[in-house]
Design a protein around this motif. Structure first.
Motif, PDB file in Angstrom:
ATOM      1  N   ILE A 121       1.146  -1.096  -0.032  1.00 32.96           N
ATOM      2  CA  ILE A 121       0.021  -0.109   0.072  1.00 32.96           C
ATOM      3  C   ILE A 121       0.672   1.539  -0.052  1.00 32.96           C
ATOM      4  O   ILE A 121       0.393   2.178  -0.809  1.00 32.96           O
ATOM      5  CB  ILE A 121      -0.973  -0.222   1.599  1.00 32.96           C
ATOM      6  N   ALA A 122       1.776   1.256   0.612  1.00 31.89           N
ATOM      7  CA  ALA A 122       3.226   2.586   0.687  1.00 31.89           C
ATOM      8  C   ALA A 122       3.375   2.406  -0.757  1.00 31.89           C
ATOM      9  O   ALA A 122       4.203   3.550  -0.737  1.00 31.89           O
ATOM     10  CB  ALA A 122       3.939   1.738   2.107  1.00 31.89           C
ATOM     11  N   GLU A 123       4.020   1.538  -1.327  1.00 31.31           N
ATOM     12  CA  GLU A 123       4.776   1.618  -2.432  1.00 31.31           C
ATOM     13  C   GLU A 123       3.852   2.197  -2.989  1.00 31.31           C
ATOM     14  O   GLU A 123       4.438   3.350  -4.069  1.00 31.31           O
ATOM     15  CB  GLU A 123       5.412   0.340  -2.966  1.00 31.31           C
ATOM     16  N   ARG A 124       2.331   1.740  -3.520  1.00 30.20           N
ATOM     17  CA  ARG A 124       1.081   2.591  -4.752  1.00 30.20           C
ATOM     18  C   ARG A 124       1.217   3.943  -4.681  1.00 30.20           C
ATOM     19  O   ARG A 124       1.196   4.856  -5.172  1.00 30.20           O
ATOM     20  CB  ARG A 124       0.334   1.973  -4.099  1.00 30.20           C
ATOM     21  N   LEU A 125       0.981   4.413  -2.688  1.00 31.98           N
ATOM     22  CA  LEU A 125       0.879   5.878  -2.688  1.00 31.98           C
ATOM     23  C   LEU A 125       1.997   6.581  -2.721  1.00 31.98           C
ATOM     24  O   LEU A 125       1.672   7.818  -3.317  1.00 31.98           O
ATOM     25  CB  LEU A 125       0.457   6.289  -1.087  1.00 31.98           C
ATOM     26  N   LEU A 126       3.115   5.903  -3.037  1.00 29.06           N
ATOM     27  CA  LEU A 126       4.298   6.808  -2.990  1.00 29.06           C
ATOM     28  C   LEU A 126       4.629   6.990  -4.872  1.00 29.06           C
ATOM     29  O   LEU A 126       5.524   7.982  -5.277  1.00 29.06           O
ATOM     30  CB  LEU A 126       5.335   6.152  -2.525  1.00 29.06           C
ATOM     31  N   THR A 127       4.558   5.648  -5.440  1.00 21.28           N
ATOM     32  CA  THR A 127       4.349   5.271  -6.825  1.00 21.28           C
ATOM     33  C   THR A 127       3.284   6.711  -7.149  1.00 21.28           C
ATOM     34  O   THR A 127       3.674   7.120  -8.663  1.00 21.28           O
ATOM     35  CB  THR A 127       3.647   3.845  -6.698  1.00 21.28           C
ATOM     36  N   TYR A 128       2.383   7.147  -6.864  1.00 24.25           N
ATOM     37  CA  TYR A 128       1.350   7.894  -7.776  1.00 24.25           C
ATOM     38  C   TYR A 128       1.401   9.516  -6.390  1.00 24.25           C
ATOM     39  O   TYR A 128      -0.241  10.306  -7.040  1.00 24.25           O
ATOM     40  CB  TYR A 128       0.226   7.203  -7.179  1.00 24.25           C
ATOM     41  N   GLN A 129       2.731   9.727  -5.975  1.00 19.90           N
ATOM     42  CA  GLN A 129       2.621  10.511  -5.597  1.00 19.90           C
ATOM     43  C   GLN A 129       0.773  11.125  -4.077  1.00 19.90           C
ATOM     44  O   GLN A 129       0.828  12.402  -4.067  1.00 19.90           O
ATOM     45  CB  GLN A 129       2.519  11.473  -6.323  1.00 19.90           C
ATOM     46  N   PHE A 130       0.966   9.912  -3.740  1.00 18.53           N
ATOM     47  CA  PHE A 130       0.149  10.976  -2.247  1.00 18.53           C
ATOM     48  C   PHE A 130       1.403  10.272  -1.481  1.00 18.53           C
ATOM     49  O   PHE A 130       0.288   9.990  -0.104  1.00 18.53           O
ATOM     50  CB  PHE A 130      -0.650   9.393  -2.294  1.00 18.53           C
ATOM     51  N   ASP A 131       2.009  11.550  -1.316  1.00 18.80           N
ATOM     52  CA  ASP A 131       2.762  11.369  -0.480  1.00 18.80           C
ATOM     53  C   ASP A 131       1.837  12.194   1.065  1.00 18.80           C
ATOM     54  O   ASP A 131       3.025  12.480   2.239  1.00 18.80           O
ATOM     55  CB  ASP A 131       4.333  11.489  -0.816  1.00 18.80           C
ATOM     56  N   HIS A 132       1.334  12.694   0.861  1.00 22.75           N
ATOM     57  CA  HIS A 132       0.927  13.292   1.717  1.00 22.75           C
ATOM     58  C   HIS A 132      -0.004  13.030   2.765  1.00 22.75           C
ATOM     59  O   HIS A 132      -0.952  13.494   3.495  1.00 22.75           O
ATOM     60  CB  HIS A 132      -0.015  14.644   1.682  1.00 22.75           C
ATOM     61  N   TYR A 133       0.480  11.487   2.884  1.00 24.46           N
ATOM     62  CA  TYR A 133      -0.143  11.057   4.687  1.00 24.46           C
ATOM     63  C   TYR A 133       0.989   9.854   5.120  1.00 24.46           C
ATOM     64  O   TYR A 133       1.410   9.885   4.652  1.00 24.46           O
ATOM     65  CB  TYR A 133      -1.325   9.512   3.603  1.00 24.46           C
ATOM     66  N   GLU A 134       0.404   9.573   6.391  1.00 22.12           N
ATOM     67  CA  GLU A 134       0.809   8.632   7.060  1.00 22.12           C
ATOM     68  C   GLU A 134       0.650   7.147   7.220  1.00 22.12           C
ATOM     69  O   GLU A 134      -1.144   7.651   7.305  1.00 22.12           O
ATOM     70  CB  GLU A 134       1.795   9.421   8.678  1.00 22.12           C
ATOM     71  N   MET A 135       1.218   6.317   7.545  1.00 22.17           N
ATOM     72  CA  MET A 135       0.023   5.017   8.083  1.00 22.17           C
ATOM     73  C   MET A 135      -0.170   4.181   9.701  1.00 22.17           C
ATOM     74  O   MET A 135       1.531   4.377   9.655  1.00 22.17           O
ATOM     75  CB  MET A 135       0.703   4.377   7.319  1.00 22.17           C
ATOM     76  N   VAL A 136      -0.887   4.360  10.020  1.00 14.36           N
ATOM     77  CA  VAL A 136      -1.165   3.366  11.420  1.00 14.36           C
ATOM     78  C   VAL A 136      -1.649   2.211  10.952  1.00 14.36           C
ATOM     79  O   VAL A 136      -2.501   1.683  10.191  1.00 14.36           O
ATOM     80  CB  VAL A 136      -2.148   4.196  12.389  1.00 14.36           C
ATOM     81  N   VAL A 137      -0.427   1.468  11.446  1.00 18.10           N
ATOM     82  CA  VAL A 137      -0.599  -0.117  11.721  1.00 18.10           C
ATOM     83  C   VAL A 137      -1.209  -0.084  12.421  1.00 18.10           C
ATOM     84  O   VAL A 137      -0.100  -0.398  13.645  1.00 18.10           O
ATOM     85  CB  VAL A 137       0.795  -1.115  10.391  1.00 18.10           C
ATOM     86  N   GLY A 138      -1.957  -1.597  12.945  1.00 21.11           N
ATOM     87  CA  GLY A 138      -2.480  -1.855  13.751  1.00 21.11           C
ATOM     88  C   GLY A 138      -2.194  -3.817  13.275  1.00 21.11           C
ATOM     89  O   GLY A 138      -2.547  -4.148  12.754  1.00 21.11           O
ATOM     90  N   GLU A 139      -1.063  -4.478  14.094  1.00 16.80           N
ATOM     91  CA  GLU A 139      -0.620  -6.231  14.222  1.00 16.80           C
ATOM     92  C   GLU A 139      -1.237  -6.540  15.296  1.00 16.80           C
ATOM     93  O   GLU A 139      -0.421  -6.301  16.437  1.00 16.80           O
ATOM     94  CB  GLU A 139       1.002  -5.703  13.882  1.00 16.80           C
ATOM     95  N   ASP A 140      -1.570  -7.206  14.422  1.00 21.22           N
ATOM     96  CA  ASP A 140      -1.891  -8.640  15.426  1.00 21.22           C
ATOM     97  C   ASP A 140      -3.006  -8.093  16.556  1.00 21.22           C
ATOM     98  O   ASP A 140      -2.852  -8.679  18.647  1.00 21.22           O
ATOM     99  CB  ASP A 140      -0.789  -9.599  16.475  1.00 21.22           C
ATOM    100  N   LEU A 141      -4.143  -7.018  16.424  1.00 21.95           N
ATOM    101  CA  LEU A 141      -4.812  -6.392  17.253  1.00 21.95           C
ATOM    102  C   LEU A 141      -5.804  -7.251  18.767  1.00 21.95           C
ATOM    103  O   LEU A 141      -6.005  -8.448  17.828  1.00 21.95           O
ATOM    104  CB  LEU A 141      -5.427  -5.354  16.649  1.00 21.95           C
ATOM    105  N   ASP A 142      -5.141  -7.044  19.637  1.00 22.62           N
ATOM    106  CA  ASP A 142      -5.566  -6.983  21.495  1.00 22.62           C
ATOM    107  C   ASP A 142      -5.228  -9.312  20.745  1.00 22.62           C
ATOM    108  O   ASP A 142      -5.302 -10.344  22.041  1.00 22.62           O
ATOM    109  CB  ASP A 142      -7.504  -7.851  20.766  1.00 22.62           C
ATOM    110  N   GLY A 143      -4.125  -9.491  19.968  1.00 19.53           N
ATOM    111  CA  GLY A 143      -2.793 -10.833  20.379  1.00 19.53           C
ATOM    112  C   GLY A 143      -2.199 -10.883  21.165  1.00 19.53           C
ATOM    113  O   GLY A 143      -1.953  -9.549  21.589  1.00 19.53           O
TER     114      GLY A 143
END
Length: 395
Positions: free
Chosen positions: A158-180
């Motif tokens: 997802i990050a690579e796609r955003l950078l490829t198409y110049q949507f670099d005005h986003y940051e990403m919050v990632v939730g991993e194994d939530l509640d696990g």
């Protein structure tokens, strides 16, 4: 009528069901879910139960459900109404009776962890599907975009796609194994995400760091042009008039025939993110050109088809309800006849005619095919030749 009880599970090894759900378990002998769900609930199921594992083959799964001797209790992750099994059941067994017991979705859990109210979050999914929902949200410049991921389209992709198409005005919050047991929640800049690995169970929230102005119409200077022929493109004023004539707000599929630089296809994609845009061109050098321009101008999701339009299997493409003719290889009457066989009633066609011959052929052929010819528009830019913007509606 088959009866399904669908139970959403939290991502916890110590699953604790309510008294009502425990009673439900005693009323069933057939259970279903993924392998991970079975590991979570197996100790709660009655002796002698039957388990039907949910995999990727939905017709085969529902054949097993139809053969089941009684009602089925299906376990799902989180909220089964949120991109979940409920929609699948309704599609494959539309007459079924459903009772649903949801848990929190992964997006709700992620928002809770970061104290983010989620009534304004735009929910999308790339889990087992293409990029279309995410692309639309990006093109609409949604400030908060939740994304359900899978093993292929995970945070890094997802990050690579955003950078490829110049949507670099986003940051990403990632939730991993939530509640696990391996839960981790982090906020990252997109280049950081593209360079690291994440737990297989994750979901993403994209947050705008800055708001970009949204323009009605792309400046011609922003497009890369054909080498030695920089002026060979449909100019901004003509593009916007042509797209207005096509009334794209109410259309579903748009074909750009003879895309050259891709200016019309890209403009349509940016202004009308809901459209499925298919761009056709036979000149090989134009394939890299439209890709460059799509990335430069943040227009993901174009379907590019290379080759002689007259030799293509058009029936394999989604039928258009709007067509822009940017090139016809001096075969305009033949092209209009070909399109007549593939367009539904109400479809619109626009041609930009510079030559009198093209103008005369369009005006003669359209009534002969039984289409409605709309009043033409004539426009001249600077010292360029005047152009007729010709529009027809298939009856």
């Amino acid at each position: 009528m088959r009866h399904y009880t669908v139970v959403g599970l939290p991502n916890r090894a110590d699953v604790d069901l309510s008294l009502e759900l425990r009673q439900r378990l005693t009323e069933h002998a057939v259970f279903s879910g993924g392998r991970r769900h079975y590991a979570l609930v197996r100790h709660l199921l009655p002796a002698g139960h039957t388990w039907i594992t949910i995999g990727g083959d939905m017709p085969a799964l529902f054949a097993q459900y139809r053969a089941a001797p009684g009602p089925i209790l299906v376990f799902a992750s989180g909220d089964p109404l949120f991109y979940g099994i409920v929609r699948t059941i309704q599609a494959h067994d539309p007459g079924a009776h459903l009772a649903i017991y949801p848990s929190f979705s992964s997006v709700q859990r992620l928002c809770a962890h970061i104290c983010q109210p989620y009534e304004q979050v735009k929910n999308t999914s790339v889990h087992g599907r293409d990029w279309q929902e995410l692309d639309q949200a990006l093109l609409h410049q949604e400030p908060l975009i939740a994304v359900l991921t899978d093993a292929v389209r995970g945070p890094a992709a997802i990050a690579e796609r955003l950078l490829t198409y110049q949507f670099d005005h986003y940051e990403m919050v990632v939730g991993e194994d939530l509640d696990g047991p391996q839960q981790r929640v982090g906020c990252y800049a997109l280049p950081q995400v593209a360079a690291r690995d994440f737990h297989a169970l994750n979901c993403v929230l994209l947050r705008q760091t800055t708001a970009r102005p949204r323009h009605w119409g792309l400046d011609d200077s922003l497009f890369a042009g054909l080498p030695g022929r920089p002026g060979m493109m449909t100019k901004k004023a003509i593009r916007l008039l042509s797209l207005a004539q096509l009334q794209l707000a109410g259309k579903r599929v748009f074909w750009d025939i003879g895309f050259c630089t891709g200016s019309v296809a890209i403009e349509a994609r940016c202004l009308f993110p809901h459209l499925h845009v298919v761009a056709f061109e036979k000149r090989p050098e134009c394939e890299a050109l439209i890709e460059t321009n799509a990335r430069r101008l943040s227009a993901p999701g174009l379907e590019v088809v290379m080759g002689d339009f007259f030799a293509l299997d058009l029936a394999a493409r989604p039928a258009p309800d709007a067509v822009f003719i940017g090139g016809h290889g001096n075969r305009l009457p033949e092209l209009l006849t070909l399109l007549d066989a593939h367009l539904p009633a109400g479809a619109a066609i626009v041609l930009n005619a510079v030559l009198e011959r093209s103008h005369a052929q369009f005006v003669a052929q359209v009534p002969a095919l039984g289409w409605q010819l709309l009043p033409p528009e004539r426009i001249q830019l600077d010292q360029h030749n005047p152009i007729w913007v010709l529009t027809a509606i298939k009856q």
